[in-house]
Write a protein that holds these residues in place. Sequence first.
Motif: not given
Length: 228
Positions: A2-5, A7-8
């Motif tokens: 998971s990376t920045w921002a 939400l999925n």
Amino acid sequence: MSTWANLNLQDSASPLMEQLIFFHDHALLILVMITVLVGYLMFMLFFNNYVNRFLLHGQLIEMIWTILPAIILLFIALPSLRLLYLLDEINEPSVTLKSIGHQWYWSYEYSDFNNIEFDSYMIPTNELATDGFRLLDVDNRVVLPMNSQIRILVTAADVIHSWTIPALGVKVDGTPGRLNQTNFLINRPGLFYGQCSEICGANHSFMPIVIESVPVNYFIKWISSNNS
Ligand code: CUA
């Protein structure tokens, strides 16, 4: 990972996670349709003046709004059950990996081969390389072959832990005195990050998992250069 921002859900790296994402989208779509319909109905209630003083019963509409939600629930329940049993299926695994949860690190055993076993600790922030991921990178990665069925056996030595890799759709609790089993197939090379997801004590957040997915011949090379 998971990376920045984001939400999925993370991009899937296994067929099972792909199916999980499809199911999530399917359930969400039904949810949105219900929310929009009910929202519209509630909103419109404020703007009508119709009053029926003689209304006592409405057999038909009550029949409809009782049975309809039950049918809609079936559309969620049946695919959900299908996925549940699919996740439990073991498909002639070619590698078995045993991961043992400890406070607070994972240890791994490749009992199929030269009885390779090692511990996997998080790299502390002050020792992290400039290209390292804080709270996520480990000193010894789990090397696994891509495009092969892999079985994992999860257990724990002290308290309950949970071996969780979002991109692979794997989440298995490690319980002392028990062996839990699941399987997966990684369909691309790369690094896949995961974390413990049972609250297991003070350093629960600091026992990440890193899987290094490599082509099979690299895996054989790695496993035969590791005579412990
Ligand atoms: Cu181990 Cu949380």
